[in-house]
Design a protein around this motif. Sequence first.
Motif, PDB file in Angstrom:
ATOM      1  N   LEU A   1      -8.962  22.037  -8.051  1.00 39.42           N
ATOM      2  CA  LEU A   1      -8.250  22.540  -6.882  1.00 39.42           C
ATOM      3  C   LEU A   1      -7.089  21.613  -6.520  1.00 39.42           C
ATOM      4  O   LEU A   1      -7.159  20.403  -6.745  1.00 39.42           O
ATOM      5  N   PRO A   2      -6.014  22.174  -5.909  1.00 40.24           N
ATOM      6  CA  PRO A   2      -4.792  21.396  -5.681  1.00 40.24           C
ATOM      7  C   PRO A   2      -4.794  20.551  -4.417  1.00 40.24           C
ATOM      8  O   PRO A   2      -3.838  19.803  -4.183  1.00 40.24           O
ATOM      9  N   VAL A   3      -5.808  20.680  -3.571  1.00 41.22           N
ATOM     10  CA  VAL A   3      -5.888  19.864  -2.352  1.00 41.22           C
ATOM     11  C   VAL A   3      -7.283  19.261  -2.267  1.00 41.22           C
ATOM     12  O   VAL A   3      -8.207  19.663  -2.975  1.00 41.22           O
ATOM     13  N   ALA A   4      -7.431  18.307  -1.370  1.00 40.29           N
ATOM     14  CA  ALA A   4      -8.721  17.649  -1.193  1.00 40.29           C
ATOM     15  C   ALA A   4      -9.754  18.629  -0.646  1.00 40.29           C
ATOM     16  O   ALA A   4      -9.444  19.538   0.127  1.00 40.29           O
ATOM     17  N   VAL A   5     -10.993  18.430  -1.070  1.00 39.07           N
ATOM     18  CA  VAL A   5     -12.138  19.181  -0.555  1.00 39.07           C
ATOM     19  C   VAL A   5     -13.235  18.171  -0.239  1.00 39.07           C
ATOM     20  O   VAL A   5     -13.163  17.012  -0.658  1.00 39.07           O
ATOM     21  N   PRO A   6     -14.260  18.567   0.513  1.00 39.15           N
ATOM     22  CA  PRO A   6     -15.290  17.596   0.881  1.00 39.15           C
ATOM     23  C   PRO A   6     -15.971  16.984  -0.348  1.00 39.15           C
ATOM     24  O   PRO A   6     -16.224  17.652  -1.338  1.00 39.15           O
TER      25      PRO A   6
ATOM     26  N   VAL B   1     -23.897  13.519   3.966  1.00 42.73           N
ATOM     27  CA  VAL B   1     -22.839  12.600   4.370  1.00 42.73           C
ATOM     28  C   VAL B   1     -21.657  12.814   3.433  1.00 42.73           C
ATOM     29  O   VAL B   1     -21.832  12.858   2.198  1.00 42.73           O
ATOM     30  N   TYR B   2     -20.475  12.963   4.001  1.00 40.65           N
ATOM     31  CA  TYR B   2     -19.259  13.240   3.247  1.00 40.65           C
ATOM     32  C   TYR B   2     -18.228  12.127   3.481  1.00 40.65           C
ATOM     33  O   TYR B   2     -18.278  11.422   4.483  1.00 40.65           O
ATOM     34  N   ARG B   3     -17.288  12.048   2.553  1.00 42.42           N
ATOM     35  CA  ARG B   3     -16.133  11.192   2.795  1.00 42.42           C
ATOM     36  C   ARG B   3     -15.255  11.826   3.872  1.00 42.42           C
ATOM     37  O   ARG B   3     -15.062  13.043   3.893  1.00 42.42           O
ATOM     38  N   TRP B   4     -14.740  11.001   4.782  1.00 43.35           N
ATOM     39  CA  TRP B   4     -13.841  11.483   5.829  1.00 43.35           C
ATOM     40  C   TRP B   4     -12.520  11.938   5.212  1.00 43.35           C
ATOM     41  O   TRP B   4     -11.934  11.238   4.388  1.00 43.35           O
ATOM     42  N   LEU B   5     -12.034  13.108   5.613  1.00 41.12           N
ATOM     43  CA  LEU B   5     -10.753  13.623   5.137  1.00 41.12           C
ATOM     44  C   LEU B   5      -9.750  13.605   6.287  1.00 41.12           C
ATOM     45  O   LEU B   5     -10.016  14.179   7.349  1.00 41.12           O
ATOM     46  N   PRO B   6      -8.590  12.977   6.102  1.00 46.24           N
ATOM     47  CA  PRO B   6      -7.597  12.931   7.179  1.00 46.24           C
ATOM     48  C   PRO B   6      -6.898  14.272   7.348  1.00 46.24           C
ATOM     49  O   PRO B   6      -6.878  15.111   6.440  1.00 46.24           O
ATOM     50  N   GLY B   7      -6.294  14.454   8.513  1.00 47.74           N
ATOM     51  CA  GLY B   7      -5.572  15.680   8.831  1.00 47.74           C
ATOM     52  C   GLY B   7      -6.080  16.264  10.128  1.00 47.74           C
ATOM     53  O   GLY B   7      -7.032  15.760  10.732  1.00 47.74           O
ATOM     54  N   HIS B   8      -5.432  17.344  10.574  1.00 44.17           N
ATOM     55  CA  HIS B   8      -5.876  18.009  11.800  1.00 44.17           C
ATOM     56  C   HIS B   8      -5.948  19.514  11.566  1.00 44.17           C
ATOM     57  O   HIS B   8      -5.312  20.050  10.660  1.00 44.17           O
TER      58      HIS B   8
END
Length: 298
Positions: free
Chosen positions: A71-76, A94-101
């Motif tokens: 996929l072309p963007v970050a996913v959990p 538990v997931y890695r934190w993804l930046p953005g709003h």
Amino acid sequence: MNIDHDLVRRLVAGRFPRWADLPVERLPSGGTVNAVFRLGDDLLVRLPLAEGGVADILREREWLPLLAPRLPVAVPEVLGAGEPAEGYPWPWSVYRWLPGHVPEEGALDDPVRLAADLAAFVAAMRDVDPPGTPPRAYRGGPLATLDAATRAALDVLRRIPEEDVDHDAALAVWEDALGAPGPDGPPVWLHADLMPGNLLVAGGRLAAVIDFGCAGTGDAACDLFPAWNLLPSGAREVFRDALGVDDAAWRRGRGRTLSQALISLPFHRAANPSMARNARHVLRAVLTEDRVDGRQVV
């Protein structure tokens, strides 16, 4: 399920002692299936609020590692698989934190660029072919299976005059969608829940897509939701053109988005303001589009 900070701290400490001292902060969310807590600066804990959310957690554990590199963007990214404990009865992650709003309909920084990014994500989902037997998407089956619930929601909204829904126009759009030809190819991979709350943007661009609990295979028109639940009319056409959506799929996609909004609005209008607000936005967007069998719909 009542999930508070103390429960999350105990669950994390018991399962992942290395994270036991990190601060826990509950995040505001318009979601209805999971509670979400930030854990320190770099982690996020997601816990089902009811048994119905367990399948979503397990689906993400299985399929996100296979989908992510395609996929072309970050996913959990699942970093830890929590298990029932401390009186909490279900799996959690538990997931890695993804930046953005989270983007807000009517307040996008660069809707045309966002439309192109969304189209690229949807196209990539359609093209993925990970190993294994794909699940069926939560949404994306035959449109007719939504008919009874959609008409029932319209009947409920008739009794809520303050919502001011043009029932005749909504019914015309819905019946137009039911009359559209079905998919002419095999089912494709879908996110199947492309609501604004499941998108993260940064600098006007799509930064991440989250919550793959509904993902699986089905009718490609199901992932056209952002055309009406987020994008303004000009960007909507960019989205459609980038995906090469034919008339039949566009009609099915519009009908699916309308159906979801009609069902959501009476259910969420009192208790979930963000979901209700987006449902009203969808109704305005759909019912002002200038085509149902060539007729003005409002």
